[in-house]
Design an enzyme around this catalytic site. Structure first.
Site, PDB file in Angstrom:
ATOM      1  N   ASN A   7       0.866  -1.186   0.000  1.00  0.00           N
ATOM      2  CA  ASN A   7       0.000   0.000   0.000  1.00  0.00           C
ATOM      3  C   ASN A   7       0.898   1.230   0.000  1.00  0.00           C
ATOM      4  O   ASN A   7       1.406   1.638   1.039  1.00  0.00           O
ATOM      5  CB  ASN A   7      -0.882  -0.043   1.253  1.00  0.00           C
ATOM      6  CG  ASN A   7      -1.664   1.241   1.461  1.00  0.00           C
ATOM      7  OD1 ASN A   7      -1.797   2.053   0.546  1.00  0.00           O
ATOM      8  ND2 ASN A   7      -2.182   1.439   2.674  1.00  0.00           N
ATOM      9  N   LYS A   9       0.237   4.292  -0.457  1.00  0.00           N
ATOM     10  CA  LYS A   9      -0.393   5.525   0.047  1.00  0.00           C
ATOM     11  C   LYS A   9      -0.118   6.688  -0.926  1.00  0.00           C
ATOM     12  O   LYS A   9      -0.133   6.479  -2.125  1.00  0.00           O
ATOM     13  CB  LYS A   9       0.101   5.810   1.467  1.00  0.00           C
ATOM     14  CG  LYS A   9      -0.024   4.560   2.364  1.00  0.00           C
ATOM     15  CD  LYS A   9       0.176   4.831   3.820  1.00  0.00           C
ATOM     16  CE  LYS A   9       0.085   3.512   4.584  1.00  0.00           C
ATOM     17  NZ  LYS A   9       0.054   3.645   6.004  1.00  0.00           N
ATOM     18  N   HIS A  85      -9.574   1.456   4.938  1.00  0.00           N
ATOM     19  CA  HIS A  85      -8.302   1.734   5.617  1.00  0.00           C
ATOM     20  C   HIS A  85      -8.521   2.790   6.703  1.00  0.00           C
ATOM     21  O   HIS A  85      -9.248   3.761   6.496  1.00  0.00           O
ATOM     22  CB  HIS A  85      -7.254   2.209   4.606  1.00  0.00           C
ATOM     23  CG  HIS A  85      -5.877   2.200   5.188  1.00  0.00           C
ATOM     24  ND1 HIS A  85      -5.431   3.174   6.048  1.00  0.00           N
ATOM     25  CD2 HIS A  85      -4.861   1.300   5.085  1.00  0.00           C
ATOM     26  CE1 HIS A  85      -4.196   2.882   6.437  1.00  0.00           C
ATOM     27  NE2 HIS A  85      -3.829   1.746   5.862  1.00  0.00           N
ATOM     28  N   GLU A  87      -6.772   5.171   7.738  1.00  0.00           N
ATOM     29  CA  GLU A  87      -6.438   6.563   7.387  1.00  0.00           C
ATOM     30  C   GLU A  87      -7.609   7.223   6.672  1.00  0.00           C
ATOM     31  O   GLU A  87      -7.887   8.405   6.872  1.00  0.00           O
ATOM     32  CB  GLU A  87      -5.171   6.590   6.514  1.00  0.00           C
ATOM     33  CG  GLU A  87      -3.924   6.319   7.350  1.00  0.00           C
ATOM     34  CD  GLU A  87      -2.749   5.782   6.565  1.00  0.00           C
ATOM     35  OE1 GLU A  87      -2.770   5.784   5.322  1.00  0.00           O
ATOM     36  OE2 GLU A  87      -1.786   5.326   7.226  1.00  0.00           O
ATOM     37  N   GLU A 157      -5.166  -4.828  10.890  1.00  0.00           N
ATOM     38  CA  GLU A 157      -4.194  -3.743  11.032  1.00  0.00           C
ATOM     39  C   GLU A 157      -4.482  -2.962  12.310  1.00  0.00           C
ATOM     40  O   GLU A 157      -5.315  -2.037  12.298  1.00  0.00           O
ATOM     41  CB  GLU A 157      -4.316  -2.758   9.862  1.00  0.00           C
ATOM     42  CG  GLU A 157      -3.961  -3.322   8.513  1.00  0.00           C
ATOM     43  CD  GLU A 157      -3.340  -2.257   7.628  1.00  0.00           C
ATOM     44  OE1 GLU A 157      -2.215  -2.454   7.177  1.00  0.00           O
ATOM     45  OE2 GLU A 157      -3.963  -1.195   7.413  1.00  0.00           O
ATOM     46  N   GLY A 163       2.489   2.653  10.755  1.00  0.00           N
ATOM     47  CA  GLY A 163       3.461   3.746  10.605  1.00  0.00           C
ATOM     48  C   GLY A 163       4.207   4.119  11.872  1.00  0.00           C
ATOM     49  O   GLY A 163       4.879   5.142  11.914  1.00  0.00           O
ATOM     50  N   SER A 199       3.411  -1.593  10.270  1.00  0.00           N
ATOM     51  CA  SER A 199       4.856  -1.555  10.520  1.00  0.00           C
ATOM     52  C   SER A 199       5.601  -2.840  10.180  1.00  0.00           C
ATOM     53  O   SER A 199       6.588  -3.180  10.838  1.00  0.00           O
ATOM     54  CB  SER A 199       5.135  -1.157  11.978  1.00  0.00           C
ATOM     55  OG  SER A 199       4.767   0.188  12.186  1.00  0.00           O
TER      56      SER A 199
HETATM   57  P1  PGA Z   1       2.773   0.747   7.513  1.00  0.00           P
HETATM   58  O1  PGA Z   1       1.307   0.885   6.920  1.00  0.00           O
HETATM   59  O2  PGA Z   1       3.344  -0.547   6.970  1.00  0.00           O
HETATM   60  O3  PGA Z   1       3.503   1.958   7.016  1.00  0.00           O
HETATM   61  O4  PGA Z   1       2.654   0.709   8.992  1.00  0.00           O
HETATM   62  C1  PGA Z   1       0.470  -0.216   6.770  1.00  0.00           C
HETATM   63  C2  PGA Z   1      -0.838   0.228   6.193  1.00  0.00           C
HETATM   64  O5  PGA Z   1      -1.294   1.344   6.502  1.00  0.00           O
HETATM   65  O6  PGA Z   1      -1.456  -0.493   5.423  1.00  0.00           O
END
Ligand code: PGA
Length: 237
Positions: A7, A9, A85, A87, A157, A163, A199
């Site tokens: 992903n 982003k 997601h 976010e 997640e 992150g 992460s």
């Molecule tokens: P990250 O994000 O690996 O940067 O923690 C995972 C995600 O948001 O799918």
């Protein structure tokens, strides 16, 4: 072998993407799904990997300015889409109803939704993780036939792990994913593909790979760093 979903982003600009593509070479893999920004989807065409989008419109192809419909995405070879997601739920106010509508749009167009679910740190501390996950699954799957429910890939997640560089322990992931598997078998009689996300990186991948209960990973930041991403892919073959 694990399924890897990258992903990316909104991380990479056009020049970064040139470098990424140069570095990644020809992957030729049917276990890697790359979800770049919409504007770069086309650049992965000759890559021989699976393509995903990071979201999809609630609406059909038509008069919805700025949106990309499932049918449009499918028509350029996109077979997967992330939905729900955290976010998007936190920053763009997407609701679980939006997630459900998106899942339906995707399934209608024979695309595979990758549904993200996960608890906040506060919910974890209050011992609410499993309740939150079940609530999210029920909201997302309401009115879907069992046959369709099974097509959805679920990404566990934990929001506090996204992150942050912090991941749950393998025992914690095992406990949650086992619960999800039991829940899905009991309630829907289905066995979905379940990923872990949050992460995942080159440092923790060996430890995470000890977990047989998960089918793969949803990888954010590390999927934009070409050498790290390649290393993770190799370790998951
Ligand atoms: P990250 O994000 O690996 O940067 O923690 C995972 C995600 O948001 O799918």
């Amino acid at each position: 072998m694990k399924l890897i979903v990258g992903n990316q982003k909104s991380y990479l600009n056009s020049r970064d993407m040139d470098e990424f593509l140069l570095g990644i070479g020809a992957l030729h893999s049917n276990t890697v799904v790359i979800c770049p920004s919409f504007i770069y989807l086309d650049r992965f065409k000759d890559q021989n990997i699976l393509l995903g989008s990071q979201t999809v419109s609630n609406y059909e192809t038509g008069a919805t300015t700025g949106e990309l419909s499932a049918e449009q995405l499918k028509s350029i070879g996109v077979d997967f889409s992330i939905v729900g997601h955290s976010e998007r739920r936190q920053k763009l106010n997407e609701s679980i109803n939006d997630t459900r509508i998106k899942i339906k749009q995707l399934l209608k167009n024979k695309m595979i939704p990758i549904l993200c679910i996960g608890e906040t740190e506060e919910e974890k501390d209050k011992g609410l993780t499993k309740n939150v996950l079940v609530e999210e699954l029920e909201g997302a799957f309401k009115d879907l036939s069992l046959e369709l429910v099974e097509k959805v890939i679920i990404a566990y997640e934990p929001i506090w792990a996204i992150g942050t560089g912090v991941t749950p322990t393998n025992d914690e992931i095992n406990d949650v994913v086992k619960y999800l598997r039991d829940y899905l078998t009991t309630k829907y009689k289905v066995a979905n593909i379940i990923l872990y996300g949050g992460s995942v990186n080159e440092k923790n991948i060996d430890e995470l790979n000890k977990l047989n209960i998960i089918d793969g990973y949803l990888i954010g930041g590390a999927s934009t760093k070409v050498d790290e991403f390649k290393e993770i892919i190799n370790k998951c073959k």
